[in-house]
Design a protein around this motif. Structure first.
Motif, PDB file in Angstrom:
ATOM      1  N   GLU A  43       3.099 -10.208   5.068  1.00 18.03           N
ATOM      2  CA  GLU A  43       2.499  -9.827   3.789  1.00 18.03           C
ATOM      3  C   GLU A  43       2.564  -8.323   3.527  1.00 18.03           C
ATOM      4  OE1 GLU A  43      -1.608 -10.628   1.257  1.00 18.03           O
ATOM      5  OE2 GLU A  43      -1.378 -11.442   3.271  1.00 18.03           O
ATOM      6  N   GLU A  44       2.345  -7.506   4.552  1.00 18.99           N
ATOM      7  CA  GLU A  44       2.338  -6.058   4.369  1.00 18.99           C
ATOM      8  C   GLU A  44       3.733  -5.493   4.101  1.00 18.99           C
ATOM      9  OE1 GLU A  44       0.905  -7.332   7.365  1.00 18.99           O
ATOM     10  OE2 GLU A  44      -1.003  -7.536   6.335  1.00 18.99           O
ATOM     11  N   ARG A  45       4.783  -6.239   4.459  1.00 18.58           N
ATOM     12  CA  ARG A  45       6.147  -5.727   4.318  1.00 18.58           C
ATOM     13  C   ARG A  45       6.965  -6.526   3.291  1.00 18.58           C
ATOM     14  NH1 ARG A  45       8.349  -2.372   7.438  1.00 18.58           N
ATOM     15  NH2 ARG A  45      10.378  -3.389   7.420  1.00 18.58           N
ATOM     16  N   ARG A  46       6.313  -7.204   2.404  1.00 21.26           N
ATOM     17  CA  ARG A  46       7.044  -8.051   1.475  1.00 21.26           C
ATOM     18  C   ARG A  46       7.326  -7.319   0.159  1.00 21.26           C
ATOM     19  NH1 ARG A  46       2.479 -12.435  -0.415  1.00 21.26           N
ATOM     20  NH2 ARG A  46       1.251 -10.942  -1.605  1.00 21.26           N
ATOM     21  N   ASP A 100      11.619  -9.590   2.854  1.00 22.69           N
ATOM     22  CA  ASP A 100      11.178  -8.506   3.713  1.00 22.69           C
ATOM     23  C   ASP A 100      11.650  -7.167   3.151  1.00 22.69           C
ATOM     24  OD1 ASP A 100      11.858  -6.802   6.497  1.00 22.69           O
ATOM     25  OD2 ASP A 100       9.960  -7.884   6.477  1.00 22.69           O
ATOM     26  N   TYR A 101      10.882  -6.127   3.389  1.00 21.43           N
ATOM     27  CA  TYR A 101      11.196  -4.789   2.890  1.00 21.43           C
ATOM     28  C   TYR A 101      12.578  -4.325   3.359  1.00 21.43           C
ATOM     29  CZ  TYR A 101      11.010   0.242   2.227  1.00 21.43           C
ATOM     30  OH  TYR A 101      11.310   1.538   1.876  1.00 21.43           O
TER      31      TYR A 101
END
Length: 142
Positions: free
Chosen positions: A85-88, A128-129
């Motif tokens: 979630e933090e890197r989406r 993903d980022y």
């Protein structure tokens, strides 16, 4: 094994100096260590049996062992995709479907016994980022 320290007295140094806690540490090339890295015992047995045929060959590759293991676990392990979630990053597809729809597809292409999963096709997807960065860089190339 190629590029692997297998001498017990040298491995003992890592245990005595606190680099690893115990002999079955997953980073260790011991049987207990590699089993803790999800190596199936059947794969190890098959790998050893295959090595007996090549008595003159003393360089064994880890890749061969892990490919044997993959053939054993593929039919029984479902495959899933996830994005942290933090890197989406939300990606909007220009030619994606206007209305989302769900398709039931097999969990594994080669093994029907692995079951089925539902996949949603939509215009907006989370990636993903790092993948988004690759797409951005690829679009800038001539």
């Amino acid at each position: 094994m190629v590029y692997t320290l297998l001498i017990k007295c040298k491995l003992l140094w890592f245990v005595q100096n606190g680099k690893v806690d115990i002999w079955d540490d997953p980073r260790f090339p011991t049987v207990k260590g590699i089993v803790r890295r999800w190596l199936k015992v059947e794969a190890l047995i098959q790998f050893i049996v295959e090595q007996v045929a090549y008595k003159n060959l003393n360089l064994m590759e880890w890749d061969k062992l892990w490919s044997i293991n993959k053939k054993i676990i593929d039919p029984i392990c479902p495959k899933h995709t996830a994005v942290i979630e933090e890197r989406r990053v939300l990606l909007t597809l220009t030619d994606g479907p206007e209305q989302p729809f769900v398709c039931i597809i097999p969990c594994h292409k080669m093994y029907e016994g692995a079951g089925e999963k539902s996949t949603t096709y939509t215009k907006s997807i989370w990636i993903d980022y790092d993948d988004a960065l690759c797409i951005t860089l690829a679009r800038r190339l001539p």
